[in-house]
Enzyme design. Sequence first.
Site, PDB file in Angstrom:
ATOM      1  N   GLU A 174     -46.452 -51.089 -26.212  1.00 21.52           N
ATOM      2  CA  GLU A 174     -45.572 -50.060 -26.773  1.00 21.52           C
ATOM      3  C   GLU A 174     -44.609 -49.499 -25.723  1.00 21.52           C
ATOM      4  OE1 GLU A 174     -48.995 -47.631 -25.148  1.00 21.52           O
ATOM      5  OE2 GLU A 174     -48.687 -49.638 -25.972  1.00 21.52           O
ATOM      6  N   CYS A 226     -54.937 -51.325 -23.145  1.00 24.04           N
ATOM      7  CA  CYS A 226     -55.225 -50.595 -21.911  1.00 24.04           C
ATOM      8  C   CYS A 226     -56.707 -50.226 -21.868  1.00 24.04           C
ATOM      9  CB  CYS A 226     -54.296 -49.391 -21.770  1.00 24.04           C
ATOM     10  SG  CYS A 226     -54.291 -48.697 -20.089  1.00 24.04           S
ATOM     11  N   HIS A 286     -49.300 -52.081 -21.588  1.00 30.27           N
ATOM     12  CA  HIS A 286     -48.904 -51.286 -22.758  1.00 30.27           C
ATOM     13  C   HIS A 286     -47.768 -51.984 -23.503  1.00 30.27           C
ATOM     14  CE1 HIS A 286     -51.168 -47.520 -22.084  1.00 30.27           C
ATOM     15  NE2 HIS A 286     -51.081 -47.854 -20.814  1.00 30.27           N
TER      16      HIS A 286
END
Length: 206
Positions: A189, A79, A187
């Site tokens: 995650e 990001c 992202h």
Amino acid sequence: MVAIVDYGVGNLFSLRCSFAAIGRQAVVTGDPATLAAADRLVLPGVGAFGDAAAALRQSGLDRAVLAHAEKGKPLLGICLGMQLLLEKSFEYGEHRGLGLIPGAVEPIRPVIPAGYKVPHIGWNALELTGPGRACGLFRHTKPGNCVYFVHSYWANSPAPSVLATAEYGAPLTAAVGRDNVLGVQFHPEKSGAVGLDILRAFCEME
């Protein structure tokens, strides 16, 4: 060892948990010696480019990131961390990046149609470029796999450095890379199994 650079900006806990989910230990650290000993680094980031760049430099950890890249060891920006890899950003002024990837960070508003909202938030399919298909970061990624984005600025980088795009009224850069230095705008995650597969591929890179 995977080291997540802690310079006061980033979603550190979620990242560490994601690496744990794929059986990889990741240490969150701002210690230069620990970063220097790591096999691979992750540079996270949320918020404004100028503030993050200043925090990275004031901590002295910009030097640790640059030294890691110069040694040819895998580096992944996520990001805002990806955007910091570029030469500069035009977010609230002009700010200098790390210069590891050519290009500039620019607003997405002039690029996308008027009816599209900013920030760009949500799930979008990845379209791998030629360099992206050859890149080990996406070795487990299939055409059309979706990942999660939250951003108002994009990486305007020359074609050889663009590994993937995502359609949001216009093709926006989703991933960049040059040699051992890689970055993703989305992202991983927060991107479920697809994101975990990308982190797994990062851990498999040499």
